[in-house]
Design a protein around this motif. Structure first.
Motif, PDB file in Angstrom:
ATOM      1  N   UNK A   1      -5.368 -22.950 -12.134  1.00 27.70           N
ATOM      2  CA  UNK A   1      -6.311 -23.830 -12.839  1.00 27.70           C
ATOM      3  C   UNK A   1      -5.649 -24.663 -13.932  1.00 27.70           C
ATOM      4  N   UNK A   2      -4.537 -24.156 -14.468  1.00 30.67           N
ATOM      5  CA  UNK A   2      -3.880 -24.859 -15.570  1.00 30.67           C
ATOM      6  C   UNK A   2      -3.218 -26.159 -15.098  1.00 30.67           C
ATOM      7  N   UNK A   3      -3.119 -26.339 -13.811  1.00 33.82           N
ATOM      8  CA  UNK A   3      -2.506 -27.568 -13.302  1.00 33.82           C
ATOM      9  C   UNK A   3      -3.479 -28.743 -13.329  1.00 33.82           C
ATOM     10  N   UNK A   4      -4.686 -28.544 -13.812  1.00 31.34           N
ATOM     11  CA  UNK A   4      -5.587 -29.679 -13.892  1.00 31.34           C
ATOM     12  C   UNK A   4      -7.050 -29.325 -13.933  1.00 31.34           C
ATOM     13  N   UNK A   5      -7.367 -28.014 -13.919  1.00 30.71           N
ATOM     14  CA  UNK A   5      -8.774 -27.616 -13.945  1.00 30.71           C
ATOM     15  C   UNK A   5      -9.012 -26.670 -15.118  1.00 30.71           C
ATOM     16  N   UNK A   6      -8.747 -27.145 -16.314  1.00 31.82           N
ATOM     17  CA  UNK A   6      -8.868 -26.312 -17.510  1.00 31.82           C
ATOM     18  C   UNK A   6     -10.272 -25.739 -17.653  1.00 31.82           C
ATOM     19  N   UNK A   7     -11.270 -26.519 -17.225  1.00 31.24           N
ATOM     20  CA  UNK A   7     -12.648 -26.075 -17.405  1.00 31.24           C
ATOM     21  C   UNK A   7     -13.048 -24.980 -16.426  1.00 31.24           C
ATOM     22  N   UNK A   8     -12.136 -24.574 -15.536  1.00 23.45           N
ATOM     23  CA  UNK A   8     -12.388 -23.384 -14.737  1.00 23.45           C
ATOM     24  C   UNK A   8     -12.524 -22.163 -15.648  1.00 23.45           C
ATOM     25  N   UNK A   9     -11.733 -22.140 -16.705  1.00 21.98           N
ATOM     26  CA  UNK A   9     -11.730 -20.997 -17.624  1.00 21.98           C
ATOM     27  C   UNK A   9     -12.330 -21.328 -18.996  1.00 21.98           C
ATOM     28  N   UNK A  10     -12.156 -22.571 -19.426  1.00 20.04           N
ATOM     29  CA  UNK A  10     -12.566 -22.939 -20.781  1.00 20.04           C
ATOM     30  C   UNK A  10     -13.810 -23.823 -20.761  1.00 20.04           C
ATOM     31  N   UNK A  11     -14.679 -23.602 -21.735  1.00 19.42           N
ATOM     32  CA  UNK A  11     -15.833 -24.476 -21.941  1.00 19.42           C
ATOM     33  C   UNK A  11     -15.413 -25.581 -22.910  1.00 19.42           C
ATOM     34  N   UNK A  12     -15.504 -26.844 -22.511  1.00 18.26           N
ATOM     35  CA  UNK A  12     -15.005 -27.922 -23.382  1.00 18.26           C
ATOM     36  C   UNK A  12     -15.792 -28.062 -24.671  1.00 18.26           C
ATOM     37  N   UNK A  13     -17.004 -27.515 -24.720  1.00 17.45           N
ATOM     38  CA  UNK A  13     -17.818 -27.645 -25.929  1.00 17.45           C
ATOM     39  C   UNK A  13     -18.119 -26.282 -26.520  1.00 17.45           C
ATOM     40  N   UNK A  14     -17.170 -25.347 -26.375  1.00 16.47           N
ATOM     41  CA  UNK A  14     -17.380 -23.998 -26.866  1.00 16.47           C
ATOM     42  C   UNK A  14     -17.431 -23.934 -28.375  1.00 16.47           C
TER      43      UNK A  14
END
Length: 592
Positions: free
Chosen positions: A73-86
């Motif tokens: 996911x770190x190759x381009x899908x950060x929001x798989x793990x992280x909420x952008x508005x956390x």
């Protein structure tokens, strides 16, 4: 000036208003950049979801992505793990707490039973969440990783200090059904290392005072008998028990170092290649090598657990039925299944090679330069039963039905008379089954026909003239060898057939005003000529005037009254026997 205007006019208040406005604009820009970005487990790894993160985390992302192993996911899908508005950074920004977040992608079944404490809590205690220079995203080198929690490994191993970094050889890193996270099949001796090794306090605690195989046979005396058989597996013969068995713990039965197929093919690479063939033997493909082979020693070649025929019969019941047939293929009769079949993998039905080459290994020369299409293309079993048959030559069906299976149309096209061998299905009376000549004929020239039609050959030997095709052995020039609606199996009505070669006569018969002899006009050439050979010239059935007298009464008074006519006159001196002018007179007589 209104009070509100006066308050904004104050310098400090004006600066505060400008700061608030800048923050609002910045937030709006960030929201616009984040709008539509995927969230939650399973989000697609695309550039769009990484774009907003790179804006602020460019340096950290570049550094992590340069490592040897990068979390997908770190190759381009950060929001798989992280909420952008956390609510904040770090773990507070995760879309779900660990380990639930990680198990959204990783197999939950691997975490059943007794679970390793970090695996039950935080996966990042052992794994780097973004990238690592170590396999499996390990946060530390294996030796250092386990030692962070298990500092005194010797205490847990009876005073023996295991080699650093090899913990997972015996222990599962996430979960196990066994105590201490041991793998599924522990060697009973692991409870007391000194059963095999020197004392823990010695200078070489992991030395084995008794070498293999004596060390193993001390507890496994029943393993000695196979080592005394005719054929012994090389590792066993060399005393390398631990070459196949793990002396401590394994996930496989009998403490095997790997699943059976993988273990055996480490040495037997050629067999692994054969298992990739179009057909693989089920026991070999499933790794059940010991269904056929003894892993230590056997009385039979290739470590077979029983004689080859008996071994195959354990699963394959058909050979018992084959034995009751009238004809049995020699390898099947003697139990040499491996003569044709590869016991591990091969072509269809485990045939060791393409079917025709496999058969030709024993039946060399069976196919000629012009082979019968079935064995050349579809294989020998198009016609032959490979194991047993009630028909001679192992034919798959009775001979009269076998050829008809492919050549039924030949019967349908011939509604009239059928050549006797063809009618009774005796195709091999004329043809070679495998062939080396055009049309697979068994013999060349006239010999292929005169073998049955001996009278024709005998008559031609004393003949004064012979039909050219017959003399050349080209019987099929005039006759259909299988049958015809015409008499004598002629390819066409006699008149058409003869005129096919005698083109000069055909042209004369078609000329305007031509007067044709009645047999010639009716196509009844054989009224006057023989079809194969004749004692006289021109294949005539008899010499004139006897021939002409068969239709014309040469003794009649009216006939004899004509000048030049006589009972013994040569009719063809004046008359053309095929076509001419009035009264079939030749041109020079007509002029008179």
């Amino acid at each position: 000036m209104r009070s509100s205007d006066r308050s904004l006019a104050h310098p400090s208040l004006a600066r505060g208003a400008r700061l608030v406005a800048a923050l609002v604009v910045s937030a709006a820009t960030a929201l616009a950049a984040c709008a539509g970005s995927p969230r939650g487990p399973g989000a697609a790894a695309d550039a769009g979801s990484a774009g907003p993160c790179v804006t602020c985390h460019r340096g950290a992302i570049a550094e992590q992505r340069a490592r040897r192993v990068v979390h997908a996911p770190y190759r381009g899908a950060c929001t798989t793990c992280h909420a952008p508005h956390g609510p904040g950074g770090g773990e507070a920004s995760l879309v779900e707490p660990q380990p639930g977040l990680c198990l959204g992608c990783h197999d939950r079944e691997a975490f059943r039973g007794r679970v390793h404490a970090p695996a039950a809590g935080k996966c990042t205690a052992c794994h780097a969440p973004h990238a690592s220079d170590r396999d499996r995203l390990l946060a530390y080198a294996p030796a250092a990783l386990c030692a962070r929690c298990h500092a005194d490994a010797a205490k847990a191993h009876g005073g023996y200090r295991p080699a650093p970094g090899r913990c997972v050889e015996c222990h599962r890193p996430h979960a196990s059904a066994s105590e201490k996270l041991l793998r599924a099949v522990p060697h009973p001796a692991v409870a007391d290392c000194s059963a095999c090794h020197a004392q823990a306090a010695s200078s070489a605690p992991f030395a084995r005072p008794t070498p293999e195989p004596a060390l193993c046979l001390g507890c496994h005396p029943d393993a000695d008998a196979p080592l005394r058989r005719n054929v012994v597996h090389a590792p066993a013969a060399e005393g390398r028990c631990s070459g196949c068995h793990d002396p401590h713990v394994s996930d496989e039965r009998a403490f095997l170092r790997a699943p059976p197929r993988a273990l055996c093919t480490r040495c037997h690479a050629a067999i692994e290649a054969r298992l990739g063939a179009p057909a693989a033997h089920a026991p070999a493909a499933s790794g059940a090598c010991t269904a056929c082979h003894d892993p230590h020693g056997a009385a039979e070649p290739r470590l077979l657990v029983a004689p080859a025929r008996e071994l195959c019969l354990r699963c394959h019941r058909e050979p018992a039925e084959w034995a009751r047939r009238a004809f049995v293929h020699a390898p099947a009769r003697t139990g040499q299944c491996g003569a044709c079949h590869d016991p591990h993998g091969g072509e269809r039905h485990l045939v060791a090679r393409d079917l025709a080459p496999a058969c030709l290994a024993c039946h060399a020369g069976a196919l000629g330069a012009r082979p019968h299409p079935p064995p050349a293309a579809a294989g020998c079993t198009s016609c032959h039963a490979p194991h047993a048959s009630d028909a001679r030559a192992l034919l798959a069906r009775p001979r009269e039905a076998l050829c008809r299976g492919c050549h039924e149309a030949m019967f349908e096209r011939r509604a009239g008379h059928l050549h006797a061998p063809f009618a009774r299905g005796a195709c091999l009376d004329c043809h070679a089954a495998h062939g080396d000549a055009p049309a697979l004929v068994a013999r060349s020239g006239a010999a292929r026909c005169t073998g049955c039609h001996a009278g024709v050959a005998s008559a031609s030997a004393r003949a004064g003239s012979r039909h050219a095709p017959f003399e050349a052995g080209a019987c099929t020039f005039c006759h259909d060898p299988h049958g015809s609606a015409e008499g004598k199996d002629l390819r066409f009505p006699a008149g058409l057939l003869c005129l096919g070669c005698h083109s000069e006569l055909r042209a004369r018969l078609a000329a305007p005003g031509a007067v044709a002899h009645l047999p010639a006009r009716a196509g009844e050439c054989l009224e006057c000529h023989r079809n194969h050979a004749s004692a006289g010239a021109r294949l005539l059935a008899a010499a004139p005037p006897a021939l002409c007298g068969r239709c014309h009464d040469v003794q009649a008074a009216a006939f004899l009254a004509v000048p030049g006519h006589a009972p013994d006159a040569a009719c063809t001196r004046c008359h053309d026997p095929h076509v001419a002018g009035r009264r079939l007179l030749r041109e020079r007589r007509a002029e008179r």
